[in-house]
Design a protein around this motif. Sequence first.
Motif, PDB file in Angstrom:
ATOM      1  N   ALA A  16       0.762  -1.119  -0.236  1.00 44.64           N
ATOM      2  CA  ALA A  16       0.052  -0.038  -0.305  1.00 44.64           C
ATOM      3  C   ALA A  16       0.876   0.883   0.217  1.00 44.64           C
ATOM      4  O   ALA A  16       0.025   2.223  -0.522  1.00 44.64           O
ATOM      5  CB  ALA A  16      -1.094  -0.228   1.346  1.00 44.64           C
ATOM      6  N   TRP A  17       1.546   0.770   0.314  1.00 36.19           N
ATOM      7  CA  TRP A  17       2.915   2.214   0.631  1.00 36.19           C
ATOM      8  C   TRP A  17       4.124   2.121  -0.629  1.00 36.19           C
ATOM      9  O   TRP A  17       5.042   1.978   0.194  1.00 36.19           O
ATOM     10  CB  TRP A  17       3.308   2.746   2.193  1.00 36.19           C
ATOM     11  CG  TRP A  17       1.901   2.802   2.570  1.00 36.19           C
ATOM     12  CD1 TRP A  17       2.354   4.543   2.456  1.00 36.19           C
ATOM     13  CD2 TRP A  17       0.911   2.430   2.778  1.00 36.19           C
ATOM     14  NE1 TRP A  17       1.210   5.308   3.429  1.00 36.19           N
ATOM     15  CE2 TRP A  17       0.634   4.093   3.672  1.00 36.19           C
ATOM     16  CE3 TRP A  17       1.111   1.661   3.752  1.00 36.19           C
ATOM     17  CZ2 TRP A  17      -1.117   3.652   4.236  1.00 36.19           C
ATOM     18  CZ3 TRP A  17      -0.079   1.323   4.264  1.00 36.19           C
ATOM     19  CH2 TRP A  17      -0.464   2.416   4.840  1.00 36.19           C
ATOM     20  N   ALA A  18       4.216   2.289  -1.820  1.00 36.85           N
ATOM     21  CA  ALA A  18       4.462   1.447  -2.548  1.00 36.85           C
ATOM     22  C   ALA A  18       5.762   3.194  -2.556  1.00 36.85           C
ATOM     23  O   ALA A  18       7.096   2.686  -2.931  1.00 36.85           O
ATOM     24  CB  ALA A  18       4.540   1.693  -4.146  1.00 36.85           C
ATOM     25  N   ALA A  19       5.252   4.027  -2.539  1.00 33.18           N
ATOM     26  CA  ALA A  19       6.224   5.423  -1.804  1.00 33.18           C
ATOM     27  C   ALA A  19       6.360   5.749  -0.875  1.00 33.18           C
ATOM     28  O   ALA A  19       5.201   4.752   0.179  1.00 33.18           O
ATOM     29  CB  ALA A  19       5.440   6.714  -2.580  1.00 33.18           C
ATOM     30  N   PRO A  20       7.579   5.479  -0.081  1.00 37.24           N
ATOM     31  CA  PRO A  20       7.594   5.894   1.639  1.00 37.24           C
ATOM     32  C   PRO A  20       6.785   6.793   2.043  1.00 37.24           C
ATOM     33  O   PRO A  20       6.427   8.266   1.783  1.00 37.24           O
ATOM     34  CB  PRO A  20       9.522   6.263   1.831  1.00 37.24           C
ATOM     35  CG  PRO A  20       9.603   5.783   0.019  1.00 37.24           C
ATOM     36  CD  PRO A  20       8.615   5.903  -0.519  1.00 37.24           C
ATOM     37  N   ALA A  53       9.027  -3.244   9.974  1.00 33.82           N
ATOM     38  CA  ALA A  53       7.181  -3.331   9.813  1.00 33.82           C
ATOM     39  C   ALA A  53       7.369  -3.731   8.660  1.00 33.82           C
ATOM     40  O   ALA A  53       6.623  -4.204   7.890  1.00 33.82           O
ATOM     41  CB  ALA A  53       7.279  -2.630   9.756  1.00 33.82           C
ATOM     42  N   GLY A  54       8.833  -3.443   7.729  1.00 30.23           N
ATOM     43  CA  GLY A  54       8.951  -3.725   6.499  1.00 30.23           C
ATOM     44  C   GLY A  54       8.738  -2.216   5.429  1.00 30.23           C
ATOM     45  O   GLY A  54       8.351  -2.200   3.944  1.00 30.23           O
ATOM     46  N   ILE A  55       8.725  -1.428   6.393  1.00 33.63           N
ATOM     47  CA  ILE A  55       8.006  -0.436   5.223  1.00 33.63           C
ATOM     48  C   ILE A  55       9.771   0.959   5.863  1.00 33.63           C
ATOM     49  O   ILE A  55      10.189   1.347   6.599  1.00 33.63           O
ATOM     50  CB  ILE A  55       7.313   0.840   5.985  1.00 33.63           C
ATOM     51  CG1 ILE A  55       5.945  -0.340   6.139  1.00 33.63           C
ATOM     52  CG2 ILE A  55       6.588   1.817   5.551  1.00 33.63           C
ATOM     53  CD1 ILE A  55       5.041  -0.309   7.208  1.00 33.63           C
ATOM     54  N   GLU A  56      10.122   1.314   4.746  1.00 37.52           N
ATOM     55  CA  GLU A  56      10.999   2.357   4.657  1.00 37.52           C
ATOM     56  C   GLU A  56      10.369   3.677   4.172  1.00 37.52           C
ATOM     57  O   GLU A  56       9.115   4.020   3.393  1.00 37.52           O
ATOM     58  CB  GLU A  56      11.947   2.710   2.966  1.00 37.52           C
ATOM     59  CG  GLU A  56      12.699   3.569   2.925  1.00 37.52           C
ATOM     60  CD  GLU A  56      13.316   3.347   2.016  1.00 37.52           C
ATOM     61  OE1 GLU A  56      13.866   4.658   1.028  1.00 37.52           O
ATOM     62  OE2 GLU A  56      12.879   2.458   0.397  1.00 37.52           O
ATOM     63  N   ILE A  57      10.895   4.686   5.273  1.00 38.86           N
ATOM     64  CA  ILE A  57      10.104   6.243   5.263  1.00 38.86           C
ATOM     65  C   ILE A  57      10.723   7.306   4.543  1.00 38.86           C
ATOM     66  O   ILE A  57      11.931   6.978   4.237  1.00 38.86           O
ATOM     67  CB  ILE A  57       9.647   6.646   6.998  1.00 38.86           C
ATOM     68  CG1 ILE A  57      11.317   6.921   7.402  1.00 38.86           C
ATOM     69  CG2 ILE A  57       8.982   5.857   7.324  1.00 38.86           C
ATOM     70  CD1 ILE A  57      10.666   7.355   9.010  1.00 38.86           C
ATOM     71  N   LYS A  58      10.498   8.401   4.371  1.00 35.81           N
ATOM     72  CA  LYS A  58      10.609   9.368   3.963  1.00 35.81           C
ATOM     73  C   LYS A  58      11.065  10.626   5.559  1.00 35.81           C
ATOM     74  O   LYS A  58       9.634  10.868   5.426  1.00 35.81           O
ATOM     75  CB  LYS A  58      10.340   9.948   2.544  1.00 35.81           C
ATOM     76  CG  LYS A  58      10.745  11.298   1.971  1.00 35.81           C
ATOM     77  CD  LYS A  58      10.199  11.577   0.671  1.00 35.81           C
ATOM     78  CE  LYS A  58      10.975  13.173   0.052  1.00 35.81           C
ATOM     79  NZ  LYS A  58      10.675  13.093  -1.170  1.00 35.81           N
ATOM     80  N   MET A  59      12.151  11.830   5.803  1.00 38.85           N
ATOM     81  CA  MET A  59      11.724  12.460   6.899  1.00 38.85           C
ATOM     82  C   MET A  59      11.241  13.370   5.999  1.00 38.85           C
ATOM     83  O   MET A  59      11.961  13.991   5.330  1.00 38.85           O
ATOM     84  CB  MET A  59      12.801  11.959   7.526  1.00 38.85           C
ATOM     85  CG  MET A  59      12.988  10.791   7.756  1.00 38.85           C
ATOM     86  SD  MET A  59      14.744  10.640   9.249  1.00 38.85           S
ATOM     87  CE  MET A  59      14.796   9.416   9.376  1.00 38.85           C
TER      88      MET A  59
END
Length: 240
Positions: A16-20, A53-59
């Motif tokens: 669902a979050w292909a984009a971070p 959780a396997g999710i990359e984020i953008k700060m």
Amino acid sequence: MIRILLWWLSVGVTAAWAAPPLVGFGLNKPPYVFEQAQTGLEVEIISAAFKAAGIEIKMHFAPQSRLHAQLSAGQIDAIVTTLEQSGVSAYYSDSYLSYQNYAISLTSNKLDIRSQDDLSRYSVTAFQRASQILGDRFHAAILKSPGYTEQAQQRTRNLLLYLGRVDVVVGDKRIFNYFSRDIADQVDTSQAVTFHDIFPPTHYKVGFKNQALRDAFNRGLATIRQDGTYARIEKRYEEY
């Protein structure tokens, strides 16, 4: 069967979050947030929980008031260092970190501060949204204060105190001590200060626009607490 379900939940959230997801952090406040380096105790804990959780984020870094407005407008996906009493409608995570706030004054002024109620007699400056986050008793006191302000930049509060332009600074002890060293070439930070212990710990959460992302973060947070990652991050910042 349970393992399969958890795997599908993880895959679903990640897909669902292909984009971070864009996660909002406040401005520079070491040791919790070193904005330029994009690191710090708080930044590392949040990043590690999402990673688990396997999710990359953008700060995204901005003043707290702006971040809350951006979350409400759907311009960012999450905001850290917040609570339900911030007034923003969001899905709130489990508590991930506690701050210990104090009322801080110059010792030479000999201020008599034994409770939050006593702040009503003095000029006070605090961090943004403190009037909501620190509770009703604090809010009632600062309404009677002869002068109350909230500052986006943490170092500004230290400067105001050491220059004698405000009676009391409200904030976390570790942040205050860091910026006292940082501004030592601008003001006399050798002046003794008193830390008035009148606040309970503030247990901060992350506010999310999406419940599934919140749930994934909570699972990641539980994982890093269980596998020792959280404790290792804390240990790196013991010197503060």
